[in-house]
Design a protein around this motif. Structure first.
Motif, PDB file in Angstrom:
ATOM      1  N   GLY A  40     156.794  -9.440   3.854  1.00  0.00           N
ATOM      2  CA  GLY A  40     155.687  -8.703   4.550  1.00  0.00           C
ATOM      3  C   GLY A  40     154.981  -7.526   3.410  1.00  0.00           C
ATOM      4  O   GLY A  40     155.519  -7.458   2.409  1.00  0.00           O
ATOM      5  N   LYS A  41     154.490  -6.480   4.039  1.00  0.00           N
ATOM      6  CA  LYS A  41     153.729  -5.493   3.286  1.00  0.00           C
ATOM      7  C   LYS A  41     154.805  -4.690   3.033  1.00  0.00           C
ATOM      8  O   LYS A  41     155.631  -4.105   3.907  1.00  0.00           O
ATOM      9  CB  LYS A  41     152.887  -4.858   4.367  1.00  0.00           C
ATOM     10  N   GLN A  42     154.839  -4.435   1.653  1.00  0.00           N
ATOM     11  CA  GLN A  42     155.624  -3.462   1.153  1.00  0.00           C
ATOM     12  C   GLN A  42     155.312  -1.788   1.253  1.00  0.00           C
ATOM     13  O   GLN A  42     154.127  -1.647   1.242  1.00  0.00           O
ATOM     14  CB  GLN A  42     156.068  -3.604  -0.431  1.00  0.00           C
ATOM     15  N   LEU A  43     156.108  -0.984   1.776  1.00  0.00           N
ATOM     16  CA  LEU A  43     155.762   0.366   1.765  1.00  0.00           C
ATOM     17  C   LEU A  43     156.401   1.393   0.995  1.00  0.00           C
ATOM     18  O   LEU A  43     157.446   1.226   0.360  1.00  0.00           O
ATOM     19  CB  LEU A  43     155.982   0.979   3.445  1.00  0.00           C
ATOM     20  N   SER A  44     155.633   2.384   0.571  1.00  0.00           N
ATOM     21  CA  SER A  44     156.359   3.491  -0.452  1.00  0.00           C
ATOM     22  C   SER A  44     155.806   4.705  -0.111  1.00  0.00           C
ATOM     23  O   SER A  44     154.615   4.936   0.449  1.00  0.00           O
ATOM     24  CB  SER A  44     155.894   3.152  -1.929  1.00  0.00           C
ATOM     25  N   SER A  45     156.446   5.999   0.139  1.00  0.00           N
ATOM     26  CA  SER A  45     156.340   7.092   0.411  1.00  0.00           C
ATOM     27  C   SER A  45     155.893   7.995  -0.663  1.00  0.00           C
ATOM     28  O   SER A  45     155.261   8.946  -0.691  1.00  0.00           O
ATOM     29  CB  SER A  45     157.232   7.760   1.016  1.00  0.00           C
ATOM     30  N   ASN A  46     156.032   7.149  -2.025  1.00  0.00           N
ATOM     31  CA  ASN A  46     155.626   8.262  -2.930  1.00  0.00           C
ATOM     32  C   ASN A  46     154.213   8.174  -3.349  1.00  0.00           C
ATOM     33  O   ASN A  46     153.629   7.088  -3.150  1.00  0.00           O
ATOM     34  CB  ASN A  46     156.229   7.399  -4.517  1.00  0.00           C
ATOM     35  N   LYS A  47     153.721   9.128  -4.048  1.00  0.00           N
ATOM     36  CA  LYS A  47     152.401   9.402  -4.373  1.00  0.00           C
ATOM     37  C   LYS A  47     152.132   9.374  -5.527  1.00  0.00           C
ATOM     38  O   LYS A  47     152.783  10.241  -6.295  1.00  0.00           O
ATOM     39  CB  LYS A  47     151.858  10.883  -3.514  1.00  0.00           C
ATOM     40  N   ARG A  48     151.200   8.730  -6.320  1.00  0.00           N
ATOM     41  CA  ARG A  48     151.083   8.928  -7.725  1.00  0.00           C
ATOM     42  C   ARG A  48     150.421  10.327  -8.073  1.00  0.00           C
ATOM     43  O   ARG A  48     149.940  11.193  -7.675  1.00  0.00           O
ATOM     44  CB  ARG A  48     149.857   7.795  -8.139  1.00  0.00           C
ATOM     45  N   ARG A  49     151.684  10.759  -8.938  1.00  0.00           N
ATOM     46  CA  ARG A  49     151.297  12.190  -9.418  1.00  0.00           C
ATOM     47  C   ARG A  49     150.215  12.512 -10.409  1.00  0.00           C
ATOM     48  O   ARG A  49     149.860  13.380 -10.703  1.00  0.00           O
ATOM     49  CB  ARG A  49     152.763  12.778  -9.943  1.00  0.00           C
ATOM     50  N   ASN A  50     149.600  11.395 -11.005  1.00  0.00           N
ATOM     51  CA  ASN A  50     148.506  11.653 -11.899  1.00  0.00           C
ATOM     52  C   ASN A  50     147.904  10.127 -12.194  1.00  0.00           C
ATOM     53  O   ASN A  50     148.187   9.292 -11.217  1.00  0.00           O
ATOM     54  CB  ASN A  50     148.987  12.243 -13.261  1.00  0.00           C
ATOM     55  N   ASN A  51     147.086  10.068 -12.898  1.00  0.00           N
ATOM     56  CA  ASN A  51     146.032   8.733 -13.161  1.00  0.00           C
ATOM     57  C   ASN A  51     146.905   7.887 -14.259  1.00  0.00           C
ATOM     58  O   ASN A  51     145.849   6.899 -14.542  1.00  0.00           O
ATOM     59  CB  ASN A  51     144.664   9.198 -13.154  1.00  0.00           C
ATOM     60  N   LYS A  52     147.713   8.342 -14.629  1.00  0.00           N
ATOM     61  CA  LYS A  52     148.147   7.502 -15.915  1.00  0.00           C
ATOM     62  C   LYS A  52     148.783   6.097 -15.532  1.00  0.00           C
ATOM     63  O   LYS A  52     149.157   6.074 -14.281  1.00  0.00           O
ATOM     64  CB  LYS A  52     149.404   8.187 -16.382  1.00  0.00           C
ATOM     65  N   LYS A  53     148.421   5.162 -16.214  1.00  0.00           N
ATOM     66  CA  LYS A  53     148.602   3.787 -15.967  1.00  0.00           C
ATOM     67  C   LYS A  53     149.931   3.335 -16.010  1.00  0.00           C
ATOM     68  O   LYS A  53     150.890   4.092 -16.661  1.00  0.00           O
ATOM     69  CB  LYS A  53     147.729   3.178 -17.176  1.00  0.00           C
ATOM     70  N   SER A  54     150.518   2.751 -15.018  1.00  0.00           N
ATOM     71  CA  SER A  54     151.959   2.398 -14.748  1.00  0.00           C
ATOM     72  C   SER A  54     152.390   1.271 -15.956  1.00  0.00           C
ATOM     73  O   SER A  54     151.400   0.520 -16.177  1.00  0.00           O
ATOM     74  CB  SER A  54     152.034   1.773 -13.575  1.00  0.00           C
ATOM     75  N   VAL A  55     153.624   1.215 -16.272  1.00  0.00           N
ATOM     76  CA  VAL A  55     153.923   0.214 -17.307  1.00  0.00           C
ATOM     77  C   VAL A  55     154.985  -0.618 -16.705  1.00  0.00           C
ATOM     78  O   VAL A  55     155.963  -0.407 -15.947  1.00  0.00           O
ATOM     79  CB  VAL A  55     154.262   0.898 -18.734  1.00  0.00           C
ATOM     80  N   THR A  56     155.253  -1.820 -17.225  1.00  0.00           N
ATOM     81  CA  THR A  56     156.390  -2.697 -16.684  1.00  0.00           C
ATOM     82  C   THR A  56     157.248  -2.763 -17.800  1.00  0.00           C
ATOM     83  O   THR A  56     156.836  -3.079 -18.939  1.00  0.00           O
ATOM     84  CB  THR A  56     155.958  -4.078 -16.146  1.00  0.00           C
ATOM     85  N   VAL A  57     158.515  -2.349 -17.476  1.00  0.00           N
ATOM     86  CA  VAL A  57     159.654  -2.365 -18.521  1.00  0.00           C
ATOM     87  C   VAL A  57     160.847  -3.254 -17.992  1.00  0.00           C
ATOM     88  O   VAL A  57     161.059  -3.432 -16.588  1.00  0.00           O
ATOM     89  CB  VAL A  57     159.980  -1.157 -18.955  1.00  0.00           C
TER      90      VAL A  57
END
Length: 498
Positions: A40-57
């Motif tokens: 189902g839909k995944q939920l997260s309470s975290n807000k992105r703190r800036n506009n930096k692009k996420s990386v996969t590691v």
């Protein structure tokens, strides 16, 4: 299962103490998850703190926090990843933000042998249970190690007392209602640390009958033109349904928490609900018209039955009202209370103070082996219930008083009165210095400290140890299977009387 006595219930899927922080050095991140197998839909309470692009590691998990989150290292930072287990390699998505980083689990590459498929289909959305992806032995080991580490300054705790069947154990549950995008009525629980409603039909740690009842109520709402309450607009009628089940008696209480005392068609509604569920023994209407995080309001009206239910614990019968605090897992509570009474080492002559006594459960259970029990509780309704429970069980050596337990004990000490044992069972926030200093002034030979939050218990035990007490024993009890929470009972003795 998270504890505030006789004062309503917080609106969340599970009760978490905001002061609970992982052990060891300060963590650098706040994280949320998607789960290795999203449902189902995944939920997260975290807000992105800036506009930096996420990386996969790619990372390897090297431990768990006290909240059951996997610990990984990334660019000198310690990240916490929900649903990741020690030894597992995984891909995570990281959003850098200066000293901090938000991270989410994308997929598990090499799963742990302790990983299982969660029995609940809502596990990754709800967040009310944090450990259902671990097998029973891994859960037991995690909780034992957490308590062992926390209690290390006081000695080695006993092996944790677990539950044979760790499901369906909650005798109290509450459900919230709302509208989905198609304007259909849905019911369920809030996602952890949010007010986003998860539509569900079953919670595997709730009593099954409780879930059946609120499903029936949801289905009845449309025909009775009953709208769910909207917190943003203040419109609507039904806010929550609270169900309490007597696990031994079979009695069931249903509390309809509404936004207005004007309940059109209430007689027909009650009649229809009773027809669908004749096992219900009492129905109440609780009016909560405030903008508050508390589920229950102050105004209450009995619509059917006597307004309370009765259940049996450790051989005694207790009346339970809508606002009464009563341990949510009676099977494990009997183990917990038996250990507490054992630690009290009663011979039939002792004077016992039951501080934070609530409706009198542990004090009345202790009365069978004590000379005299004195229960003290701030909430006057709880004191009334305790007195009634004392009479119901024919207990003649227990007295209950409304007031501050610390002040009560200071006055006892000033009058030269003594107490042999103090049993304390405070809320999640623990006790305070004023109460603890009153214990030291009274100097009981033995303190039995029951806690639903071992972190605040450690803080309070440190104070008692610094002021003349010594920890003699610690017993953890798994009161809340599938979650990170653990109940502990500790015995402290006055060193001068060893």
């Amino acid at each position: 299962m998270n504890k505030r006595k006789n004062s309503g219930y917080k609106k969340s899927a599970t009760k978490r103490n905001k002061s609970n922080k992982p052990y060891g050095k300060k963590q650098l991140t706040a994280t949320k998850r998607k789960g290795e197998k999203p449902q189902g839909k995944q939920l997260s309470s975290n807000k992105r703190r800036n506009n930096k692009k996420s990386v996969t590691v790619k990372v390897t998990c090297n431990g768990l926090t006290s909240e059951g989150k996997g610990i990984v290292q990334w660019e000198g930072k310690q990240l916490e990843i929900e649903h990741l287990l020690p030894g597992e390699t995984a891909e995570i998505s990281v959003s850098p933000s200066g000293r901090y980083a938000n991270a989410e689990l994308k997929r598990v590459i090499t799963p742990s042998e302790n990983r299982i498929k969660p029995a609940c289909s809502y596990f990754y959305e709800c967040g009310g249970c944090q450990l259902m992806h671990m097998n029973d032995q891994a859960q037991k080991r995690f909780k034992q190690e957490t308590i062992d580490k926390l209690m290390k300054p006081f000695g080695k705790p006993e092996p944790i007392l677990t539950m044979d069947r760790p499901y369906d154990y909650r005798n109290k549950s509450h459900t919230t209602f709302g509208l989905n995008n198609e304007r259909q009525i849905i019911g369920g629980l809030y996602a952890q640390n949010s007010h986003q409603l998860i539509s569900m039909d079953r919670c595997l740690i709730h009593d099954p009958k409780a879930d059946e009842i609120w499903q029936t109520i949801k289905d009845m709402m449309k025909s009775f033109k009953m709208q769910p309450y909207n917190e943003d607009t203040g419109q609507g009628f039904l806010r929550h349904v609270l169900v309490k089940v007597g696990k031994v008696s079979g009695e069931i209480m249903v509390v309809l928490v509404v936004a207005s005392s004007v309940f059109k068609g209430k007689n027909n509604f009650v009649k229809a609900l009773r027809k669908a569920h004749p096992e219900i023994t009492t129905i109440l209407m609780n009016v909560n018209n405030r903008d508050t995080s508390m589920v229950l309001g102050d105004q209450e009206k009995v619509l059917f039955g006597k307004g309370t239910i009765t259940d049996t614990l450790c051989g005694l019968k207790f009346d339970i009202s809508a606002k009464s605090f009563y341990q949510i897992n009676p099977v494990q509570t009997e183990k917990l209370y038996a250990k507490a009474i054992e630690m009290a080492e009663l011979t039939g002559k002792e004077t016992v103070i039951d501080a934070y006594c609530g409706i009198g459960t542990i004090g009345l259970i202790a009365s069978k082996n004590a000379g005299k029990v004195i229960g003290v509780e701030q909430n006057k309704d709880a004191v009334r219930d305790a007195i009634r429970n004392s009479k119901r069980n024919g207990v003649n050596n227990a007295r209950f008083y409304q007031g501050d337990a610390g002040e009560f004990m200071v006055e006892m000490a000033a009058r030269g009165e003594k107490a042999d044992v103090v049993i304390m069972d405070p809320p999640r926030s623990g006790s305070d210095k004023a109460f603890l200093s009153s214990v030291v002034k009274l100097k009981p030979k033995r303190v039995v400290y029951v806690s639903c939050n071992p972190e605040t218990q450690v803080r309070d035990m440190n104070y008692l140890v610094e002021n003349g007490y010594e920890v003699k024993g610690i017993q953890p009890v798994d009161m809340f299977p599938q979650t990170v929470h653990v109940e502990t009972v500790a015995e402290l003795v006055w060193k001068n009387d060893k």
